[in-house]
Design a protein around this motif. Structure first.
Motif, PDB file in Angstrom:
ATOM      1  N   LEU A  84      76.109  20.084  -8.044  1.00 49.18           N
ATOM      2  CA  LEU A  84      77.014  21.176  -7.553  1.00 49.18           C
ATOM      3  C   LEU A  84      76.529  21.729  -6.264  1.00 49.18           C
ATOM      4  CD1 LEU A  84      75.186  23.834  -9.674  1.00 49.18           C
ATOM      5  CD2 LEU A  84      77.165  22.442 -10.049  1.00 49.18           C
ATOM      6  N   ASN A  85      76.306  20.687  -5.461  1.00 47.08           N
ATOM      7  CA  ASN A  85      76.989  21.399  -3.597  1.00 47.08           C
ATOM      8  C   ASN A  85      76.057  22.085  -3.212  1.00 47.08           C
ATOM      9  OD1 ASN A  85      77.426  20.543  -0.971  1.00 47.08           O
ATOM     10  ND2 ASN A  85      79.027  21.205  -0.783  1.00 47.08           N
ATOM     11  N   VAL A  86      75.188  22.173  -3.662  1.00 46.72           N
ATOM     12  CA  VAL A  86      73.992  23.814  -3.714  1.00 46.72           C
ATOM     13  C   VAL A  86      72.774  23.442  -2.931  1.00 46.72           C
ATOM     14  CG1 VAL A  86      75.618  25.169  -5.197  1.00 46.72           C
ATOM     15  CG2 VAL A  86      73.042  24.190  -6.001  1.00 46.72           C
ATOM     16  N   PRO A  87      72.147  24.626  -2.108  1.00 47.85           N
ATOM     17  CA  PRO A  87      70.874  23.538  -1.385  1.00 47.85           C
ATOM     18  C   PRO A  87      69.135  23.952  -2.488  1.00 47.85           C
ATOM     19  CG  PRO A  87      72.167  25.756  -0.522  1.00 47.85           C
ATOM     20  CD  PRO A  87      73.064  25.189  -1.419  1.00 47.85           C
ATOM     21  N   VAL A  88      68.689  23.402  -2.497  1.00 47.12           N
ATOM     22  CA  VAL A  88      67.822  23.007  -3.432  1.00 47.12           C
ATOM     23  C   VAL A  88      66.975  24.048  -2.738  1.00 47.12           C
ATOM     24  CG1 VAL A  88      66.496  21.144  -4.639  1.00 47.12           C
ATOM     25  CG2 VAL A  88      68.431  20.816  -4.122  1.00 47.12           C
ATOM     26  N   VAL A  89      66.111  24.490  -2.999  1.00 43.06           N
ATOM     27  CA  VAL A  89      64.732  25.761  -2.586  1.00 43.06           C
ATOM     28  C   VAL A  89      63.596  26.126  -3.389  1.00 43.06           C
ATOM     29  CG1 VAL A  89      66.572  27.050  -1.425  1.00 43.06           C
ATOM     30  CG2 VAL A  89      65.555  27.970  -3.617  1.00 43.06           C
ATOM     31  N   SER A  90      62.340  25.883  -3.259  1.00 39.87           N
ATOM     32  CA  SER A  90      61.638  26.523  -3.899  1.00 39.87           C
ATOM     33  C   SER A  90      60.736  27.899  -3.982  1.00 39.87           C
ATOM     34  CB  SER A  90      60.379  25.312  -2.942  1.00 39.87           C
ATOM     35  OG  SER A  90      58.855  26.422  -3.500  1.00 39.87           O
TER      36      SER A  90
ATOM     37  N   GLY B 211      73.664  30.792  -6.011  1.00 36.56           N
ATOM     38  CA  GLY B 211      73.939  29.979  -4.967  1.00 36.56           C
ATOM     39  C   GLY B 211      73.106  28.892  -4.651  1.00 36.56           C
ATOM     40  N   VAL B 212      71.789  28.666  -5.309  1.00 34.84           N
ATOM     41  CA  VAL B 212      70.701  27.307  -4.896  1.00 34.84           C
ATOM     42  C   VAL B 212      69.969  27.145  -6.388  1.00 34.84           C
ATOM     43  CG1 VAL B 212      70.355  29.052  -2.827  1.00 34.84           C
ATOM     44  CG2 VAL B 212      69.328  29.777  -5.499  1.00 34.84           C
ATOM     45  N   SER B 213      70.367  25.758  -6.382  1.00 34.17           N
ATOM     46  CA  SER B 213      68.947  24.998  -7.419  1.00 34.17           C
ATOM     47  C   SER B 213      67.457  25.164  -7.106  1.00 34.17           C
ATOM     48  CB  SER B 213      69.520  23.923  -7.514  1.00 34.17           C
ATOM     49  OG  SER B 213      69.056  23.077  -8.522  1.00 34.17           O
ATOM     50  N   ALA B 214      67.076  25.765  -7.506  1.00 34.71           N
ATOM     51  CA  ALA B 214      65.412  26.591  -7.395  1.00 34.71           C
ATOM     52  C   ALA B 214      64.257  25.481  -8.163  1.00 34.71           C
ATOM     53  CB  ALA B 214      64.664  28.004  -7.613  1.00 34.71           C
ATOM     54  N   PHE B 215      63.046  25.661  -7.487  1.00 32.13           N
ATOM     55  CA  PHE B 215      62.049  24.498  -8.459  1.00 32.13           C
ATOM     56  C   PHE B 215      60.667  25.761  -8.375  1.00 32.13           C
ATOM     57  CE2 PHE B 215      61.881  22.066  -5.049  1.00 32.13           C
ATOM     58  CZ  PHE B 215      61.251  22.184  -4.158  1.00 32.13           C
ATOM     59  N   ILE B 216      59.650  25.524  -8.720  1.00 35.24           N
ATOM     60  CA  ILE B 216      58.808  26.821  -8.051  1.00 35.24           C
ATOM     61  C   ILE B 216      57.217  25.720  -7.794  1.00 35.24           C
ATOM     62  CG2 ILE B 216      57.022  28.005  -9.707  1.00 35.24           C
ATOM     63  CD1 ILE B 216      59.087  28.166 -12.204  1.00 35.24           C
ATOM     64  N   GLY B 217      56.839  26.329  -6.744  1.00 31.52           N
ATOM     65  CA  GLY B 217      56.515  25.704  -5.779  1.00 31.52           C
ATOM     66  C   GLY B 217      56.529  24.474  -5.428  1.00 31.52           C
TER      67      GLY B 217
ATOM     68  N   ALA C 101      65.573  19.526 -10.845  1.00 33.02           N
ATOM     69  CA  ALA C 101      66.688  20.867  -9.611  1.00 33.02           C
ATOM     70  C   ALA C 101      67.692  19.964  -8.015  1.00 33.02           C
ATOM     71  CB  ALA C 101      65.600  21.478  -8.808  1.00 33.02           C
ATOM     72  N   SER C 102      66.941  18.680  -7.860  1.00 29.30           N
ATOM     73  CA  SER C 102      67.615  17.763  -6.625  1.00 29.30           C
ATOM     74  C   SER C 102      69.101  17.523  -7.277  1.00 29.30           C
ATOM     75  CB  SER C 102      66.706  16.760  -5.926  1.00 29.30           C
ATOM     76  OG  SER C 102      65.390  17.675  -5.692  1.00 29.30           O
ATOM     77  N   ILE C 103      68.446  17.087  -8.928  1.00 30.75           N
ATOM     78  CA  ILE C 103      70.365  16.270  -9.075  1.00 30.75           C
ATOM     79  C   ILE C 103      70.928  17.821  -9.493  1.00 30.75           C
ATOM     80  CG2 ILE C 103      69.647  16.137 -11.319  1.00 30.75           C
ATOM     81  CD1 ILE C 103      71.306  13.364  -9.396  1.00 30.75           C
ATOM     82  N   ILE C 104      70.394  18.318  -9.662  1.00 26.91           N
ATOM     83  CA  ILE C 104      71.626  19.862 -10.251  1.00 26.91           C
ATOM     84  C   ILE C 104      72.512  20.606  -8.699  1.00 26.91           C
ATOM     85  CG2 ILE C 104      71.672  22.427 -11.018  1.00 26.91           C
ATOM     86  CD1 ILE C 104      69.721  21.716 -13.149  1.00 26.91           C
ATOM     87  N   GLY C 105      71.568  20.488  -7.528  1.00 28.43           N
ATOM     88  CA  GLY C 105      71.635  20.662  -6.080  1.00 28.43           C
ATOM     89  C   GLY C 105      72.868  19.650  -5.493  1.00 28.43           C
ATOM     90  N   LYS C 106      72.402  18.497  -5.806  1.00 31.22           N
ATOM     91  CA  LYS C 106      73.677  17.763  -5.355  1.00 31.22           C
ATOM     92  C   LYS C 106      75.125  17.335  -6.219  1.00 31.22           C
ATOM     93  CE  LYS C 106      73.936  12.426  -5.122  1.00 31.22           C
ATOM     94  NZ  LYS C 106      72.980  11.224  -5.940  1.00 31.22           N
TER      95      LYS C 106
END
Length: 276
Positions: A217-223, A159-165, A210-215
């Motif tokens: 899928l309409n899910v938050p992009v989080v660190s 339910g979120v698209s994540a990246f590290i740091g 991560a940002s394009i995946i979140g966009k």
């Protein structure tokens, strides 16, 4: 040329077969199944029945060809050392059939696969025009089943698209059709002993992926932290944190290769990755 291709029905291999045939070459593709054989014939190639474990089949396929492109690899992450050993034996078998011929032998680099690379390069001293193609970790395009689809699946599951740091670590990428043209150029004209980089995007910030995946899928992009990465990404946890920029400038200068298909982010924006 009459070119023997292992992995000929795979994601990259099928594109290589089409590229070679389009350039006027004859292709003989290794396949283990009737379905694979039918696909090769439909593409305009010949089918050669065998497997990576069947070394006699590999030797005969290589011996009857004017050149070899070796793409097949068993992606068994539960026994990756075993997969690397199988690859080495395949390279040695086909290489033995090419010794003294002056024919081209293009292999594909794999993580920790130095033994296969060294075996191929050793053939240069035995009159084989061996070269190594090292593809970007992300080879993208229609029907991709690699890292990017897995990232999309994880984002759907979590339910979120994540990246590290801060997400500034970079991934190189190349479109599968550009990769196919590189393999064709390699078998046609790569100098013996050449190491070729199959890279278009030299380094896409992971946060952008991560940002394009979140966009889409309409899910938050989080660190998330490095400590959280393995729990979130599974076996991709380490890879998702790596900064691995690479350049193909030398390869482009050597072979005249020019990537012309969509880069990774524009390819993701086309939407075919999210159609399911």
């Amino acid at each position: 040329m009459r070119i023997f291709v292992t992995g000929a029905t795979g994601y990259i291999g099928s594109a290589v077969v089409s590229e070679l045939i389009g350039a006027g070459h004859q292709v003989v593709g290794l396949t283990r199944s009737e379905r694979g054989a039918a696909a090769l014939v439909a593409a305009g190639a010949e089918a050669h029945t065998g497997t990576l474990e069947d070394l006699d089949s590999l030797r005969s396929g290589a011996a009857a060809a004017d050149g070899v492109i070796h793409l097949a690899f068993r992606h068994d992450f539960s026994d990756f050392a075993g997969s690397l050993g199988m690859d080495l034996r395949a390279v040695e078998a086909m290489g033995a059939a090419l010794k003294g011929s002056g024919k081209p032998f293009v292999i594909t680099a794999h993580a920790n696969g130095e033994a296969s690379e060294n075996a191929a390069l050793a053939l240069v001293e035995q009159d084989v025009r061996a070269s190594i193609v090292s593809l970007a970790p992300t080879v993208h395009g229609e029907s991709d089943k690699g890292f990017v689809p897995r990232l999309i699946d994880i984002a759907r599951e979590k339910g979120v698209s994540a990246f590290i740091g801060d997400g500034t670590n970079r991934w190189p990428a190349v479109h599968r059709l550009d990769a196919a043209s590189l393999f064709r150029l390699a078998v046609e004209s790569a100098p013996a002993g050449a190491r070729l980089d199959g890279v278009h995007d030299e380094g896409v910030p992971f946060r952008d992926i991560a940002s394009i995946i979140g966009k889409r899928l309409n899910v938050p992009v989080v660190s998330i932290s490095r400590e959280e990465a393995n729990a979130h990404f599974g076996f991709l946890g380490m890879l998702a944190s790596l900064d691995i920029p690479r350049s193909s400038a030398q390869t482009q200068a050597l072979l005249g290769w020019r990537p012309v298909y969509a880069a990774l982010i524009p390819d993701l924006e086309q939407g075919h990755y999210f159609s399911k």
